[in-house]
Design a protein around this motif. Structure first.
Motif, PDB file in Angstrom:
ATOM      1  N   ARG A 104       0.823  -1.207   0.000  1.00 11.08           N
ATOM      2  CA  ARG A 104       0.000   0.000   0.000  1.00 11.08           C
ATOM      3  C   ARG A 104       0.858   1.259   0.000  1.00 11.08           C
ATOM      4  O   ARG A 104       0.582   2.236  -0.718  1.00 11.08           O
ATOM      5  CB  ARG A 104      -0.930  -0.021   1.211  1.00 11.08           C
ATOM      6  CG  ARG A 104      -1.891   1.194   1.256  1.00 11.08           C
ATOM      7  CD  ARG A 104      -1.434   2.289   2.192  1.00 11.08           C
ATOM      8  NE  ARG A 104      -2.163   3.526   1.943  1.00 11.08           N
ATOM      9  CZ  ARG A 104      -2.314   4.493   2.833  1.00 11.08           C
ATOM     10  NH1 ARG A 104      -1.783   4.362   4.032  1.00 11.08           N
ATOM     11  NH2 ARG A 104      -2.957   5.593   2.521  1.00 11.08           N
ATOM     12  N   ARG A 105       1.906   1.267   0.815  1.00 11.04           N
ATOM     13  CA  ARG A 105       2.740   2.463   0.915  1.00 11.04           C
ATOM     14  C   ARG A 105       3.506   2.721  -0.383  1.00 11.04           C
ATOM     15  O   ARG A 105       3.689   3.879  -0.780  1.00 11.04           O
ATOM     16  CB  ARG A 105       3.681   2.330   2.115  1.00 11.04           C
ATOM     17  CG  ARG A 105       2.930   2.359   3.433  1.00 11.04           C
ATOM     18  CD  ARG A 105       3.832   2.399   4.636  1.00 11.04           C
ATOM     19  NE  ARG A 105       3.042   2.505   5.861  1.00 11.04           N
ATOM     20  CZ  ARG A 105       3.533   2.720   7.068  1.00 11.04           C
ATOM     21  NH1 ARG A 105       4.851   2.864   7.232  1.00 11.04           N
ATOM     22  NH2 ARG A 105       2.741   2.800   8.119  1.00 11.04           N
ATOM     23  N   TYR A 106       3.930   1.658  -1.027  1.00 11.00           N
ATOM     24  CA  TYR A 106       4.590   1.828  -2.324  1.00 11.00           C
ATOM     25  C   TYR A 106       3.610   2.457  -3.320  1.00 11.00           C
ATOM     26  O   TYR A 106       3.946   3.406  -4.036  1.00 11.00           O
ATOM     27  CB  TYR A 106       5.091   0.486  -2.858  1.00 11.00           C
ATOM     28  CG  TYR A 106       5.670   0.605  -4.250  1.00 11.00           C
ATOM     29  CD1 TYR A 106       7.000   0.937  -4.454  1.00 11.00           C
ATOM     30  CD2 TYR A 106       4.855   0.439  -5.376  1.00 11.00           C
ATOM     31  CE1 TYR A 106       7.522   1.082  -5.731  1.00 11.00           C
ATOM     32  CE2 TYR A 106       5.356   0.581  -6.652  1.00 11.00           C
ATOM     33  CZ  TYR A 106       6.698   0.904  -6.828  1.00 11.00           C
ATOM     34  OH  TYR A 106       7.188   1.060  -8.097  1.00 11.00           O
ATOM     35  N   LEU A 107       2.402   1.914  -3.370  1.00 13.75           N
ATOM     36  CA  LEU A 107       1.390   2.423  -4.294  1.00 13.75           C
ATOM     37  C   LEU A 107       1.018   3.862  -3.968  1.00 13.75           C
ATOM     38  O   LEU A 107       0.822   4.683  -4.866  1.00 13.75           O
ATOM     39  CB  LEU A 107       0.142   1.526  -4.247  1.00 13.75           C
ATOM     40  CG  LEU A 107       0.335   0.097  -4.769  1.00 13.75           C
ATOM     41  CD1 LEU A 107      -0.820  -0.793  -4.331  1.00 13.75           C
ATOM     42  CD2 LEU A 107       0.468   0.087  -6.293  1.00 13.75           C
ATOM     43  N   HIS A 108       0.937   4.171  -2.664  1.00 12.60           N
ATOM     44  CA  HIS A 108       0.590   5.537  -2.268  1.00 12.60           C
ATOM     45  C   HIS A 108       1.668   6.528  -2.713  1.00 12.60           C
ATOM     46  O   HIS A 108       1.353   7.656  -3.114  1.00 12.60           O
ATOM     47  CB  HIS A 108       0.414   5.622  -0.750  1.00 12.60           C
ATOM     48  CG  HIS A 108      -0.181   6.922  -0.310  1.00 12.60           C
ATOM     49  ND1 HIS A 108      -1.544   7.125  -0.218  1.00 12.60           N
ATOM     50  CD2 HIS A 108       0.397   8.108   0.033  1.00 12.60           C
ATOM     51  CE1 HIS A 108      -1.773   8.371   0.164  1.00 12.60           C
ATOM     52  NE2 HIS A 108      -0.609   8.984   0.329  1.00 12.60           N
TER      53      HIS A 108
ATOM     54  N   TYR B 185       5.379   8.195   3.520  1.00  7.67           N
ATOM     55  CA  TYR B 185       5.171   7.588   2.199  1.00  7.67           C
ATOM     56  C   TYR B 185       4.317   8.489   1.301  1.00  7.67           C
ATOM     57  O   TYR B 185       3.584   8.029   0.434  1.00  7.67           O
ATOM     58  CB  TYR B 185       4.500   6.204   2.347  1.00  7.67           C
ATOM     59  CG  TYR B 185       3.327   6.169   3.297  1.00  7.67           C
ATOM     60  CD1 TYR B 185       2.028   6.425   2.850  1.00  7.67           C
ATOM     61  CD2 TYR B 185       3.508   5.887   4.645  1.00  7.67           C
ATOM     62  CE1 TYR B 185       0.953   6.408   3.713  1.00  7.67           C
ATOM     63  CE2 TYR B 185       2.431   5.859   5.522  1.00  7.67           C
ATOM     64  CZ  TYR B 185       1.159   6.119   5.050  1.00  7.67           C
ATOM     65  OH  TYR B 185       0.092   6.101   5.916  1.00  7.67           O
ATOM     66  N   LYS B 186       4.462   9.780   1.493  1.00  2.48           N
ATOM     67  CA  LYS B 186       3.747  10.789   0.711  1.00  2.48           C
ATOM     68  C   LYS B 186       4.056  10.647  -0.781  1.00  2.48           C
ATOM     69  O   LYS B 186       5.134  10.209  -1.170  1.00  2.48           O
ATOM     70  CB  LYS B 186       4.165  12.172   1.201  1.00  2.48           C
ATOM     71  CG  LYS B 186       3.442  13.341   0.554  1.00  2.48           C
ATOM     72  CD  LYS B 186       3.889  14.651   1.202  1.00  2.48           C
ATOM     73  CE  LYS B 186       3.207  15.844   0.563  1.00  2.48           C
ATOM     74  NZ  LYS B 186       3.609  17.113   1.225  1.00  2.48           N
ATOM     75  N   SER B 187       3.118  11.037  -1.613  1.00  2.00           N
ATOM     76  CA  SER B 187       3.267  10.947  -3.064  1.00  2.00           C
ATOM     77  C   SER B 187       4.541  11.622  -3.557  1.00  2.00           C
ATOM     78  O   SER B 187       4.862  12.742  -3.160  1.00  2.00           O
ATOM     79  CB  SER B 187       2.060  11.586  -3.755  1.00  2.00           C
ATOM     80  OG  SER B 187       2.285  11.723  -5.141  1.00  2.00           O
TER      81      SER B 187
ATOM     82  N   ASN C 141      -6.357  10.054   4.454  1.00  2.00           N
ATOM     83  CA  ASN C 141      -5.525   8.909   4.806  1.00  2.00           C
ATOM     84  C   ASN C 141      -6.399   7.967   5.623  1.00  2.00           C
ATOM     85  O   ASN C 141      -7.544   8.304   5.943  1.00  2.00           O
ATOM     86  CB  ASN C 141      -4.289   9.354   5.594  1.00  2.00           C
ATOM     87  CG  ASN C 141      -3.165   8.317   5.537  1.00  2.00           C
ATOM     88  OD1 ASN C 141      -3.271   7.282   4.872  1.00  2.00           O
ATOM     89  ND2 ASN C 141      -2.079   8.583   6.246  1.00  2.00           N
ATOM     90  N   PHE C 142      -5.908   6.800   5.965  1.00  2.00           N
ATOM     91  CA  PHE C 142      -6.715   5.871   6.751  1.00  2.00           C
ATOM     92  C   PHE C 142      -5.814   5.007   7.617  1.00  2.00           C
ATOM     93  O   PHE C 142      -4.625   4.826   7.332  1.00  2.00           O
ATOM     94  CB  PHE C 142      -7.588   4.993   5.848  1.00  2.00           C
ATOM     95  CG  PHE C 142      -6.838   4.243   4.780  1.00  2.00           C
ATOM     96  CD1 PHE C 142      -6.208   3.029   5.056  1.00  2.00           C
ATOM     97  CD2 PHE C 142      -6.735   4.754   3.489  1.00  2.00           C
ATOM     98  CE1 PHE C 142      -5.507   2.337   4.080  1.00  2.00           C
ATOM     99  CE2 PHE C 142      -6.034   4.070   2.497  1.00  2.00           C
ATOM    100  CZ  PHE C 142      -5.417   2.853   2.799  1.00  2.00           C
ATOM    101  N   ASN C 143      -6.389   4.485   8.681  1.00  2.00           N
ATOM    102  CA  ASN C 143      -5.698   3.557   9.567  1.00  2.00           C
ATOM    103  C   ASN C 143      -5.435   2.262   8.797  1.00  2.00           C
ATOM    104  O   ASN C 143      -6.365   1.631   8.299  1.00  2.00           O
ATOM    105  CB  ASN C 143      -6.566   3.275  10.798  1.00  2.00           C
ATOM    106  CG  ASN C 143      -5.836   2.478  11.862  1.00  2.00           C
ATOM    107  OD1 ASN C 143      -5.060   1.571  11.561  1.00  2.00           O
ATOM    108  ND2 ASN C 143      -6.087   2.799  13.112  1.00  2.00           N
TER     109      ASN C 143
END
Length: 399
Positions: free
Chosen positions: A20-24, A92-94, A372-374
């Protein structure tokens, strides 16, 4: 089976979060999800899953065949981002300027990869085949969205899908709660553009021209009578103008103005009536004031309608997996649009909300630059997809 799913997903939860963080960090706009698509293909291939590509350019399908006979169950994961600048301060911001995963599609895609990783080790539980559908362009309503184009490209065939499951992270629902409802789940979403042409003149001599700004203002006011005076009070519709553009100088009446807006409705008859009334108001109001009004209206995403039988199986799956208190009978449809509606029109389907709302915290809505989400929801959603898919394989039989 509940214990097995829990153990399997819990063991890969960190991996799902990593995906998820990579995609984000690497968001891509509708129809241009090239890096996202390559990432999905790479991960599915490493898992030994049969992969197919070429659906609406960037769409990807993974096929997992079970060890028992049964139907073909489709699971959909949208993967595009929005054209906006991210204002969160997460690590992990864009890194792609002007793009952000502000609607949770990074989470949906990561859950899809989690489902794939877990199910490759649970084939003995699968009746039939599970088809993982990674879809581009969900946010591209003006061009029809990605779902219908994937369908046209044969994503529901070979093997033929018998039923579908979709899900969306939803901050308006409590964290860890999943909800759905039979019948209409989400609204039809129709964008429109209004062009008003007048006659430009000096602002001090309005009598020599035709003011398209005044015409546009009257049209905006008149549009508000459509729902209040033309739609059955027991039906629902929303009409909103989001853009009103015109003029270049304070002392010049412009030649034309442009308005953009959206219509949301839950019934096809209401949808058609709104369009007819909107067209008449635009054309007749402009004409009465000496100008010309043109409406460009696009019928895009239809109402998303859940199948009662599939909803029942999904509800039983969620309650069995998480407990009765973790299922919400959604009381009324949501006014947002969702192109999963095209899948739901093609095969019996269920679309669910996956709650991410946390008490005491500011839960920014989708499409916010602070969204963002938990990440606890990722394992929950993955488990829900797996349990529902397996139960559908055992319970659903194509006629």
């Amino acid at each position: 089976m509940v214990q097995k799913i829990n153990e399997m997903v819990d063991s890969i939860e960190d991996w799902i979060i990593e995906q998820r963080r990579y995609l984000h960090m690497h968001p891509e706009g509708s129809k241009y999800e090239y890096e996202t698509s390559n990432k999905i293909v790479k991960e599915l291939t490493k898992l030994g899953i049969e992969v197919r590509t070429g659906y609406y350019n960037t769409g990807v399908v993974g096929i997992i065949r079970g060890e028992k006979e049964g139907p073909i169950v489709g699971l959909r994961f949208d993967m595009d981002a929005l054209e906006m600048e991210e204002l969160t301060d997460v690590p992990y911001k864009s890194v792609n300027k002007g793009f952000m995963h502000s609607c949770g599609h990074d989470g949906h895609t990561a859950m899809g990869l989690g489902v794939a990783k877990a199910l490759t080790k649970m084939k003995e539980e699968i009746h039939g085949t599970i088809k993982l559908i990674f879809q581009p362009a969900e946010e591209d309503a003006p061009n029809g969205g990605g779902a219908q184009h994937m369908i046209k490209d044969g994503v529901l065939e070979n093997p033929k899908v018998h039923c579908m499951v979709g899900m969306h992270i939803w901050p308006q629902v409590e964290l860890g709660v999943l909800g759905s409802r039979p019948g209409v789940m989400m609204a039809a979403s129709d964008p429109f553009v209004i062009k008003i042409t007048g006659k430009g003149v000096h602002a001090s001599l309005p009598n020599l021209g035709v003011d398209p700004i005044v015409i546009g203002s009257q049209i905006v006011n008149n549009i508000q009578t459509i729902v209040s005076r033309n739609i059955d009070p027991f039906e629902q519709a929303v009409i909103s103008i989001g853009v009103f553009k015109g003029g270049t100088r304070y002392n010049v009446i412009p030649e034309s103005v442009r308005l953009e807006g959206t219509v949301r409705s839950f019934d096809d008859k209401v949808r058609e009536e709104v369009y007819k009334r909107l067209k008449k108001i635009v054309e007749d109001t402009a004409s009465a004031l000496g100008g010309k009004g043109e409406l460009d209206y696009k019928f895009t995403y239809p109402p998303l309608i859940n199948d009662e039988k599939i909803v029942k199986i999904a509800k039983e799956s969620i309650i069995d997996m998480f407990g009765k208190e973790k299922y919400l009978d959604v009381p009324r449809p949501a006014p947002g649009g969702e192109d999963f509606a095209y899948f739901a029109k093609s095969v019996p389907s269920v679309f669910m909300f996956l709650g991410s709302g946390e008490e005491g915290k500011e839960n920014h809505p989708p499409h916010s630059p602070y969204f963002n989400f938990n990440e606890k929801v990722l394992a929950i959603g993955t488990k829900a997809f797996i349990k529902t898919a397996i139960n559908l394989g055992r319970s659903f039989y194509a006629e």
